[in-house]
Scaffold this active site. Structure first.
Site, short mmCIF file in Angstrom:
data_model
loop_
_atom_site.label_atom_id
_atom_site.label_comp_id
_atom_site.label_asym_id
_atom_site.label_seq_id
_atom_site.Cartn_x
_atom_site.Cartn_y
_atom_site.Cartn_z
N ASN A 168 0.77 -1.24 0.14
CA ASN A 168 -0.11 -0.07 -0.05
C ASN A 168 0.74 1.39 -0.13
OD1 ASN A 168 -2.88 -1.00 0.26
ND2 ASN A 168 -1.96 -2.21 1.80
N GLU A 169 1.28 1.57 -1.18
CA GLU A 169 2.18 2.70 -1.33
C GLU A 169 1.37 4.12 -0.83
OE1 GLU A 169 4.96 2.05 -1.71
OE2 GLU A 169 5.46 0.71 -3.17
N PRO A 170 2.21 5.21 -0.85
CA PRO A 170 1.55 6.44 -0.46
C PRO A 170 0.47 6.68 -1.39
CG PRO A 170 3.95 6.74 -0.60
CD PRO A 170 3.51 5.38 -0.95
#
Ligand code: F6R
Length: 630
Positions: free
Chosen positions: A167-169
């Site tokens: 879950n990237e930025p």
């Protein structure tokens, strides 16, 4: 210490900046043992009740010691996983389950092949579903988690972008399992595994933040200084979708399990005077004064009593004030770290110098975990040591051959083959056959296949050549450059190396044979599974166990790595020319990706930091910390 079933939030004065419960352990091994013990209690309890356990699992280097401990519990203490169902967080998109870097393969290698979990209980997102069926497959994954009763415990690591799972930025707190584009930093961090960043997949399938937050209990593990900054932001900063781990602050039963190095930026560790009473010894005083000077943008000697009071450091004045007296002490100490004589200055009074004048000249052993490390970390200092007449030996601990691209190996083999064709005739058959073998092995293995020993050896030779060129720039020649090729590296792969007694023995023999007066090392606070940390341990354990020879009584050990001003014991300044020359040397490593080599900015930053504190203004500084065995 109980980890499971502990309340999510509890505050002592010390922890008051922390918004998620955080337990700091001496090292990753102890933390992992603690977690594995608690998981085993849960599994056995459920077995007794005739119920199953649902675990959410992570990949990457962080959980490896935890998985090793689970395997040990299975083998030695009869822990059965027959009632366990697992759901992995993520999988690279486009990699089939047998690809050597797929998370599916990783889980088999690191855990599943070594325990008795039923194959049908294992769930990992499928990275090979066609694009138009990704959504459906992700929703099915969600439903399966729910149908199994939901996650009892979710294990997490944290990426440098603050991601949990992938879950990237930008990931929302209620996001579900889905396909995601990997961040540049994340791909860079996986570059060594994939033999170059351009091979790292761009997409992945990951459980969402929402999926993770539904787990009844969450434990996030983090090791090494590389994680210290992001751990602090996730634990002490605001809840934000820019750092998905910060959402754990909103979970009623989440815990961070971290080692000392990953804890080093938490307020209770980095600014302890803000959370309680401290002992104002020299190190603490230096740390507080330098922090304050940097915060206020003032040189040390311009700090006044009010600055101390207004920034929570008033107590130091009561103990050792007034301000100008504390300032001058810190200023002098900082100034004494600066020396153009890293091996000691012969004939000079050395009470306040970082290194002793005598003996002169010194036997200096510089250890470089991979061929480029020492040049990046201390290339300018190596040159000084040689110029100043010391007997320098640069020992390169591992061949680094896994970093060399296939393109480089292909180029060398093609040149050899063409030379054989052009020059032709007798005497070249051997070379021609060798080149042919390399070229066909490269073709057969494809982009991601495992290299044969022959290919790895050629890649190692390429790096040796580059290391010799770099060494030449710093003046290290002939026997002074030693290639150790520690066996753990040749037998392993990045993030999965483990040190053997043979490695320790090899390093011990080098120490005993050379009997150095100075040792330069790196890796002391690196990720425990990193090659740099293992190389550090291969030497430090011998010394710490008191097993080094009597020569050690006359030896000082210096750590080279990026250091903050308050950590520096020796600062070796560099002129613009010296810095330029150092980077000429580093550029010799042409087969290593440029973005894996550090830029001159690091040395410039340290110099700017010193300048800002009121020291002389240099172009660059290489920084060292003295290491003492515990
Ligand atoms: C792995 C995962 C990632 C990693 C993170 C840290 O399944 O989901 O979030 O936990 O990238 O990786 P390491 O542990 O290799 O530093």
């Amino acid at each position: 210490m109980k980890i499971m079933d502990s309340p999510g939030k509890r505050q002592t004065q010390q922890e008051r900046f922390e918004k998620t419960r955080t337990l700091i352990y001496p090292d990753s091994a102890e933390a992992s043992r603690g977690l594995a013990a608690e998981v085993s209690v849960l599994i056995r309890r459920r077995q007794a009740e005739g119920r199953g356990v649902v675990l959410g699992l992570a990949t990457g280097s962080t959980p490896v010691p935890f998985y090793r401990e689970l395997i040990r519990l299975h083998r030695e203490e009869g822990l059965s996983f027959a009632n366990v169902t697992t759901f992995n967080l993520d999988e690279y998109y486009g990699l089939d389950r047998h690809h050597r870097e797929s998370y599916s393969q990783f889980m088999r290698d690191q855990l599943f092949d070594h325990i008795d979990i039923p194959a049908e209980n294992i769930n990992i997102p499928d990275g090979t579903v066609p694009l138009d069926r990704v959504y459906e497959s992700c929703m099915a994954y969600e439903s399966k988690i729910e149908a199994s009763g939901g996650l009892d415990l979710q294990i997490l690591g944290i990426g440098r972008t603050g991601h949990i799972g992938f879950n990237e930025p930008g990931s929302a707190s209620d996001s579900l399992t889905r396909m995601i584009t990997l961040d540049r930093v994340t791909r860079q961090d996986a570059a060594a595994d994939f033999l170059g960043v351009h091979h790292v997949p761009r997409f992945a399938i990951t459980m969402g933040v929402g999926t993770i937050l539904k787990a009844r209990r969450i434990v996030l593990m983090a090791w090494g200084e590389n994680k210290a900054g992001i751990v602090r932001e996730a634990v002490e900063g605001a809840v934000t979708d820019q750092i998905s781990a910060s959402f754990l602050q909103e979970h009623p039963n989440a815990t961070f399990l971290i080692d000392q190095a990953a804890a080093s930026r938490l307020t209770r560790r980095s600014l302890p005077w803000l959370v309680g009473s401290v002992e104002w010894d020299d190190a603490m005083t230096r740390r507080a004064v330098i922090w304050m000077a940097k915060k206020l943008g003032k040189p040390v000697l311009k700090l006044v009593d009010e600055d101390y009071n207004e920034n929570g450091v008033g107590e130091l004045l009561t103990a050792a004030g007034p301000a100008y007296q504390v300032n001058i002490r810190v200023f002098n100490r900082l100034q004494h770290t600066i020396t153009g004589w890293p091996g000691g200055k012969p004939g000079a009074e050395d009470t306040h110098r970082p290194e002793r004048a005598l003996p002169h000249s010194k036997r200096v052993l510089i250890l470089s975990p991979e061929p480029h490390d020492a040049f990046v970390g201390m290339g300018g200092t190596i040159e000084r040591l040689i110029e100043q007449g010391h007997q320098v030996r640069l020992a390169i601990q591992t061949s680094g051959n896994l970093r060399v691209s296939d393109v480089a190996a292909h180029k060398f083999a093609s040149v050899v083959r063409e030379m054989a064709e052009i020059i032709g005739g007798q005497g070249w058959e051997g070379q021609s056959a060798y080149a042919g073998e390399i070229l066909s092995q490269l073709a057969a293995k494809g982009e991601f296949g495992l290299e044969s020993e022959t290919v790895r050896r050629l890649k190692g030779l390429i790096l040796r050549g580059e290391a010799r060129d770099a060494a030449h720039v710093s003046g290290v020649a002939g026997e002074a450059l030693q290639f150790v090729d520690l066996p753990f590296y040749e037998a392993g792969r990045y993030r999965r190396f483990s040190l053997t007694d043979q490695d320790r023995e090899t390093m011990r023999a080098i120490l005993d044979e050379y009997r150095p007066h100075q040792i330069y090392l790196t890796g002391d606070v690196a990720d425990p599974s990193s090659l740099q940390f293992l190389c550090f341990r291969s030497v430090a354990e011998t010394i710490a166990a008191g097993q080094a020879g009597d020569w050690f009584q006359d030896c000082r050990v210096w750590i080279y790595r990026p250091l903050e001003a308050h950590e520096i014991d020796m600062a070796v300044p560099m002129s613009p020319d010296q810095l330029a020359k150092k980077y000429d040397g580093i550029r010799k490593f042409q087969s290593i990706q440029a973005d894996e080599l550090e830029s001159p900015e690091r040395n410039r930053e340290t110099a700017r930091e010193y300048d800002g504190l009121g020291m002389a203004e240099y172009e660059g500084i290489e920084a060292f910390q003295r290491w003492l065995p515990a």
